[in-house]
Motif scaffolding. Structure first.
Motif, PDB file in Angstrom:
ATOM      1  N   LYS A 761       0.712  -1.042  -0.059  1.00  0.00           N
ATOM      2  CA  LYS A 761      -0.057   0.136   0.018  1.00  0.00           C
ATOM      3  C   LYS A 761       0.771   1.264  -0.028  1.00  0.00           C
ATOM      4  O   LYS A 761       0.555   2.159  -0.686  1.00  0.00           O
ATOM      5  CB  LYS A 761      -0.731  -0.075   1.058  1.00  0.00           C
ATOM      6  N   ARG A 764       2.431   1.608  -3.585  1.00  0.00           N
ATOM      7  CA  ARG A 764       1.606   1.968  -4.516  1.00  0.00           C
ATOM      8  C   ARG A 764       1.133   3.509  -4.321  1.00  0.00           C
ATOM      9  O   ARG A 764       0.979   4.306  -5.380  1.00  0.00           O
ATOM     10  CB  ARG A 764       0.064   1.024  -4.186  1.00  0.00           C
ATOM     11  N   ASP A 765       0.919   3.869  -3.070  1.00  0.00           N
ATOM     12  CA  ASP A 765       0.515   5.136  -2.720  1.00  0.00           C
ATOM     13  C   ASP A 765       1.669   6.079  -3.540  1.00  0.00           C
ATOM     14  O   ASP A 765       1.442   7.416  -3.660  1.00  0.00           O
ATOM     15  CB  ASP A 765       0.091   5.382  -1.291  1.00  0.00           C
ATOM     16  N   GLU A 766       2.790   5.738  -2.943  1.00  0.00           N
ATOM     17  CA  GLU A 766       3.977   6.529  -3.453  1.00  0.00           C
ATOM     18  C   GLU A 766       4.624   6.487  -4.843  1.00  0.00           C
ATOM     19  O   GLU A 766       5.408   7.155  -5.210  1.00  0.00           O
ATOM     20  CB  GLU A 766       5.296   6.070  -2.386  1.00  0.00           C
ATOM     21  N   LYS A 828      -6.965   4.851 -10.706  1.00  0.00           N
ATOM     22  CA  LYS A 828      -6.625   5.000  -9.455  1.00  0.00           C
ATOM     23  C   LYS A 828      -8.052   5.680  -8.858  1.00  0.00           C
ATOM     24  O   LYS A 828      -8.509   6.474  -9.792  1.00  0.00           O
ATOM     25  CB  LYS A 828      -5.635   5.842  -9.042  1.00  0.00           C
TER      26      LYS A 828
END
Length: 916
Positions: A761, A764-766, A828
């Motif tokens: 997570k 993915r967020d970065e 996204k």
């Protein structure tokens, strides 16, 4: 460390299609599709008083642009009477539209008609759907709980023996003067059931009903429309019960017998519009019962879920057990029971069979033993035609491992009847494995006589994904296959063969993968109800068959303030830690982000508050201390070589990780409170998070190398996910995580179920697709490809090729499944616009993911989104995007300077191009 820089806003569009709307239109540009009520397609027996409606759109002209909804109108009718007319609402909303009409009545059919206007004010042809209501009040139930007088002896289970009771038939005959126009039978059972009317099975394509439920508190009913099967004159109805969850040790209470029981009733009406019934059919002491030829093998507990045995010597009874003509004078009277259970609707899709599986080979092992290779490890049903002498017992042993005849005591059996032939087919249980050892046959079985099916909850598939790398395609395919084999009965189990427990830690590790690939809203809404039901009770460990254990734990839980969570729901048993109970916080938030569903936040807010208050009782100086027994404070679980290094302990890694997860829970709860306008709770939690973040950083931060605690990947991921460090240090900690992955671990994964989900997570967020690709592209231990190269058709419980009893079909490492959609394909969620009515398309820089093309189609809550990109012979990226009607998207197009051209577009099909 590689950084991404953003260029100023530029519009850089290369259009695949020209606009189809150059002026006033004579026809509506949008067509409503996917009409849903409480996330379900035409649900039956719904007991929600204010159901919500939702829909999406297809474009009337696929070459058009900018299609959208400017107004909607919902009209709800019961027969000819209007229950609600929203009138025209000037809005582009198409999800979470709450019913605001007259009070709904029980056992009625409601239709709802949707009218919409497009961007030009032109009205679309009406679309229509419907639902039926169930029973809203407990007082409306006049039926009694009934079953047979056979009760399971738990001592057999303690000895790892087999169930000692048959799956009973319960039968009732009754008279009707005429064929009815409406009759809905509501069937609540503890244990699985099948329904037969006048010799015909009702709803035969759904199996293993009802969904798994906490039977210390609740039973769920299913609504069956039986009007078409009824006839003038004599009628016969039979409910066939299966033991299954009725004997599960976690549900032992003083008032609940360890035997399958049922409560069912139907009001039978002359006409569909009538309100006064001709007859109420209900379960009571006038029903009759007979043991069926079917029985559970095993005792429905840890490592002994078993299978089924069918007595073919009684096969003649199958011809007429539910027929009108059967003479049932020798059947016993049913036994009435009085469990204290709330009866509510099953608000989740039913289980059914998918993906027929045919065997690939049969090996003769001598002495009447045959080994069948089904070609893939799966959880589900099998059907096997057999022949032999009357009375011969044929045994079927299921195994995940080539070298073992049977794993986890998964087995079934069939006793051949007078005809000398028979067909074994599951009814009230399922098995798990790849190989079937058949014992007792006199002749070689034939491949065409054997087949299997995956059994799972009928939550629809939402996504397809493919890319140029066969390994990534294999991982994605196996992730989806595993999830489908674990999604049984409205919960995600850790494994289908050994435990079948709904672990919160495994739920956290799989939730976003599930939401990005399946339509999970009804499924997770139901599962959250299970978590509310079990809150306040400690987890069960030790002997599952201690008849007093669960209730003692419940008393203890109440003394602890009622906020404690067992580690599984609705199943109580098993070990875990804060990352398990904390699913009660993160799952509502993920569901809100994905669906735009604020009600799920409100419904579960009290559970969240109690959970965080429980954790507070174990906090000193801002730090969470170990609590509970041996199995109540797990941190990460099953990282590479974890069994040798030790997991369940008070190490710095465990304490740091669990403290970080608590902060993540608190910060997520604060966001939930802000959405709901609960400002006092939000402020309190935000302050708690600041205090605890400082305490974690002061105690566990290693300034020398920018790591936390033991410097593990787990603690780095946990600290980054919870964002516990001062903002100026976040970049350094990310660099340290990069170093840990690429240098220390040589590009390999070194995290388990809990920390692995956190790690993926964070990355993915970065947008650190390079690090994610490094870990998923490795070919030796520990890696997903290591499993493939060692013959795996499913993903294992642990990274090692373990032969000592761990599951080979498990929820452990499914977290890449979300990355393929929101990372490689780049579809996204926009955190500022929950529900995908506005979303983001952000494909990775091609050099970060090692593929030359990728494509995905995602049927989001707001409509079908497509993203496909490729690198052409000149090194240019061509990105094709489909934005569904009534939505918009922000496109981040990468370029060779690692900048992004950023564009906002409305509905339509587009092509973008960038050079590298």
């Amino acid at each position: 460390m590689k950084k991404t820089f953003f260029c100023p806003f530029l519009v850089f569009l290369f259009c695949l299609f020209v606009s189809g709307f150059a002026g006033a239109q004579s026809a509506c540009s949008i067509k409503p599709v996917n009409l849903r009520t409480e996330y379900l397609d035409r649900p039956e027996g719904l007991d929600e008083r204010k159901p919500r409606f939702g829909w999406a759109f297809e474009a009337a002209n696929p070459d058009g642009r900018g299609q959208g909804q400017t107004a909607y109108r919902v009209i709800v009718k019961c027969g000819e009477c209007t229950a609600w007319d929203s009138d025209w609402v000037a809005s582009n909303r198409m999800q979470q539209i709450e019913y605001q009409g007259k009070s709904l009545k029980s056992d009625r059919r409601y239709t709802w008609t949707l009218l919409v206007k497009d961007e030009n004010g032109i009205e679309a042809p009406p679309a229509q759907s419907e639902w039926t209501t169930g029973l809203f009040e407990q007082s409306e139930w006049s039926a009694k709980w009934i079953g047979s007088d056979e009760v399971f002896d738990y001592k057999i289970g303690m000895k790892k023996g087999d169930c000692n009771i048959a799956d009973p038939w319960l039968r009732k005959t009754f008279m009707l003067n005429e064929k009815p126009g409406r009759a809905v039978l509501f069937v609540a059972s503890v244990g699985y059931h099948e329904l037969y009317v006048n010799g015909k099975q009702i709803d035969s394509h759904h199996v293993l009903s009802p969904a798994a439920t906490d039977h210390t508190k609740r039973a769920r009913y299913i609504a069956y429309d039986i009007a078409g099967a009824l006839q003038p004159g004599k009628n016969a109805i039979v409910i066939w019960l299966g033991a299954s969850w009725s004997i599960f040790p976690g549900y032992i209470t003083e008032n609940l017998p360890r035997t399958p029981i049922v409560r069912a009733q139907a009001d039978i009406y002359k006409n569909r519009s009538d309100t006064s019934p001709l007859l109420r059919l209900q379960t009571d002491e006038t029903w009759k019962t007979l043991p069926s030829p079917n029985r559970l093998l095993g005792s429905w507990d840890f490592g002994n879920m078993g299978g089924e045995i069918f007595d073919g010597l009684r096969e003649q009874e199958m011809d007429d057990f539910s027929s009108v003509s059967l003479d049932d004078t020798n059947w016993k009277s049913a036994t009435v029971y009085n469990p204290k259970l709330q009866v509510t609707a099953q608000r989740v899709e039913k289980n059914r069979l998918f993906d027929e599986i045919r065997p690939v080979a049969i090996e003769d092992r001598g002495d009447g033993v045959w080994r069948v290779d089904m070609g893939v490890n799966f959880a589900g049903w099998t059907e096997i035609k057999i022949a032999g002498n009357p009375g011969d017992r044929i045994d079927f042993l299921f195994s995940e491992r080539l070298q073992n005849e049977m794993t986890f005591r998964n087995r079934s059996a069939y006793i051949i009847g007078a005809s000398g032939r028979g067909v074994f087919r599951n009814r009230f249980n399922y098995s798990s494995g790849r190989w079937i050892t058949i014992k007792g046959l006199k002749a070689r079985p034939v491949l065409d006589d054997i087949r299997g099916w995956n059994v799972r909850t009928d939550a629809g598939r939402a996504t397809t994904f493919e890319c140029s790398d066969p390994l990534q395609n294999w991982i994605y395919d196996r992730v989806c296959w595993i999830f489908e084999n674990l999604s049984i009965g409205g919960m995600v189990v850790d494994c289908p063969q050994r435990e079948r427990m709904g672990y919160g830690g495994d739920a956290h590790a799989t939730a976003e993968t599930a939401m990005y690939n399946y339509r999970m809203a009804a499924f997770y809404t139901k599962w959250l109800e299970d978590w509310r039901d079990v809150q306040g009770t400690e987890a069960m460990v030790g002997s599952m068959n201690d008849p007093d254990y669960a209730r003692k734990a419940e008393t203890s839980g109440r003394l602890l303030g009622g906020g404690i969570m067992p580690h599984t729901a609705p199943t109580y048993w098993g070990g875990g830690g804060p990352g398990w109970g904390g699913i009660c916080v993160v799952l509502p938030w993920y569901l809100y982000q994905h669906e735009g569903d604020a009600r799920v936040l409100e419904t579960n807010f009290d559970m969240i508050k109690k959970w965080l208050a429980f954790l507070d009782t174990h906090v000193e100086g801002g730090l969470l201390k170990r609590f509970g027994g041996k199995w109540d404070f797990l941190g990460d679980w099953l990282w590479p070589n974890a069994t040798a290094e030790g997991m369940n302990n008070d190490s710095a890694q465990t304490l740091c990780l669990n403290n970080c997860y608590r902060v993540y829970n608190i910060k997520t709860a604060a966001k939930i409170a802000r959405v709901l306008g609960r400002e006092a709770e939000a402020a309190e939690w935000e302050n708690q998070a600041r205090v605890s973040s400082r305490a974690i950083h002061e105690k566990y931060y290693n300034a020398g190398d920018s790591s936390y605690a033991d410097g593990s990947m787990a603690c780095l991921a946990g600290a980054l996910l919870a964002d516990v460090m001062p903002s100026e240090l976040r970049g350094e900690v990310m660099q340290r995580l990069e170093y840990e992955i690429l240098v220390v671990r040589k590009g390999r994964m070194h995290a388990g179920i809990t920390a692995g989900a956190m790690l993926f997570k964070v990355l993915r967020d970065e947008d650190r697709h390079d690090l994610l690709h490094s870990m998923t592209s490795q070919t030796d231990y520990p890696s997903w490809d290591y499993m493939r190269e060692n013959g795996a058709t499913t993903l294992w419980e642990m990274w090692e090729k373990d032969l000592r009893g761990h599951s080979l079909l498990h929820s452990s490492y499914l977290f890449p499944g979300a990355w393929y959609v929101d990372g490689i394909a780049g579809i996204k969620r926009d955190p500022e616009h929950p529900g995908f009515q506005h979303f983001i398309i952000r494909p990775p820089h091609p050099g970060d993911v090692g593929v030359t093309w990728a494509k995905a189609a995602f049927d989001s809550p707001a409509g079908l989104i497509r993203s496909a990109w490729e690198i052409d012979a000149n090194g240019n990226m061509r990105l094709r995007v489909s934005v569904p009607p009534n939505t918009s998207a922000t496109i981040f197009l990468p370029d060779n300077k690692r900048c992004h051209k950023i564009m906002r577009v409305g509905a339509g099909n587009y092509t973008f191009q960038a050079g590298f």
